[in-house]
Design an enzyme around this catalytic site. Structure first.
Site, short mmCIF file in Angstrom:
data_model
loop_
_atom_site.label_atom_id
_atom_site.label_comp_id
_atom_site.label_asym_id
_atom_site.label_seq_id
_atom_site.Cartn_x
_atom_site.Cartn_y
_atom_site.Cartn_z
N ASP A 130 94.15 60.13 33.99
CA ASP A 130 95.35 60.61 34.66
C ASP A 130 96.45 59.57 34.41
O ASP A 130 96.17 58.44 33.98
CB ASP A 130 95.06 60.76 36.16
CG ASP A 130 96.30 61.09 36.97
OD1 ASP A 130 96.98 62.08 36.64
OD2 ASP A 130 96.60 60.34 37.92
N ASP A 138 100.06 59.35 36.53
CA ASP A 138 100.74 58.91 37.75
C ASP A 138 99.74 58.37 38.77
O ASP A 138 98.84 59.09 39.22
CB ASP A 138 101.52 60.07 38.37
CG ASP A 138 102.63 60.57 37.46
OD1 ASP A 138 103.61 59.83 37.26
OD2 ASP A 138 102.53 61.70 36.95
#
Length: 244
Positions: free
Chosen positions: A18, A20
């Protein structure tokens, strides 16, 4: 969690990250931007409200934010979901472009080590592709060969679509992958894809789940440690399934 198993070096291995809140601490930028943009319309939005959107899909976030505006009687004449999201993500992108990237502890070192070993890696995020590419251009040496953005799939996290697409583009089986995530919806997406998930909780806690292991941060994490975690988690799941 004790790491007792020996990595199987002959077995394929890939890492799906991922963005953020996992590699770069952009969640505070998103949250403050949400507060600012709703404030322009005279609509209240708190940090606690914003934390609930961390890791969710673009569609869910926009629906929630615009729903908040509607409930508070904001004038939304001429405002559609696409233009609203463009305004919000543009605000975030400008801040990311103008500020130093706030890498999370251990992220740069782990990416460098994975690149040194030529481990296939991908970035899987709900954020818009231009913003992700702009951020990636400022990363030091990294192994991220595939980029899956919010527009790459029709259904975002917690659905597994993004992680399944990343594994397919890397040419690996999801079961050979480690997903690194910081949110509940992201961990759910990785688990649904069939990967082992290493969770580094960010803004909100992540409950235990089969197939997942939590770590405090990526500091000191190495490719071999990720391999061992994958093999150990899968061995444990196999043993538990045999006992059922």
């Amino acid at each position: 969690m004790a790491m007792t198993s020996t990595p199987r070096t002959d077995r394929p291995f890939a890492v799906l990250f991922d963005f953020d809140g996992t590699l770069v601490d952009t969640e505070p930028i998103w949250m403050s931007s949400e507060i600012e943009i709703l404030g322009r319309y005279g609509v209240p939005w708190t940090l606690d409200d914003a934390r609930r959107l961390c890791g969710t899909s673009r569609e869910y976030s926009v629906d929630t934010l615009m729903g908040q505006m509607a409930r508070h009687g904001a004038d939304m004449t001429g405002l559609d979901p696409d233009s609203f999201y463009a305004e919000l993500s543009g605000m975030v992108a400008r801040r990311i472009a103008s500020e130093d990237l706030p890498f999370l502890p251990g992220a740069v070192e782990l990416l460098h080590a994975l690149a040194q070993e030529d481990v296939p890696c991908a970035l899987v995020s709900a954020s818009p592709e231009p913003m992700l590419r702009q951020a990636l251009s400022r990363f030091p040496h990294h192994p991220l060969r595939v980029l899956i953005s919010g527009s790459s799939v029709s259904v975002g996290k917690p659905a597994p679509d993004g992680y399944l697409l990343a594994a397919r583009q890397l040419g690996v089986d999801p079961a050979d992958c480690v997903v690194v995530e910081d949110t509940l919806s992201g961990t759910q997406a990785g688990l649904a894809a069939g990967a082992v998930v290493v969770a580094v909780p960010g803004q909100r806690p992540i409950p235990d789940a089969p197939g997942m292991v939590r770590v405090d941060s990526l500091e000191g994490m190495t490719p071999d440690a990720l391999r061992r975690l994958r093999d150990e988690v899968q061995a444990r799941e196999k043993e538990e399934a045999a006992l059922r």
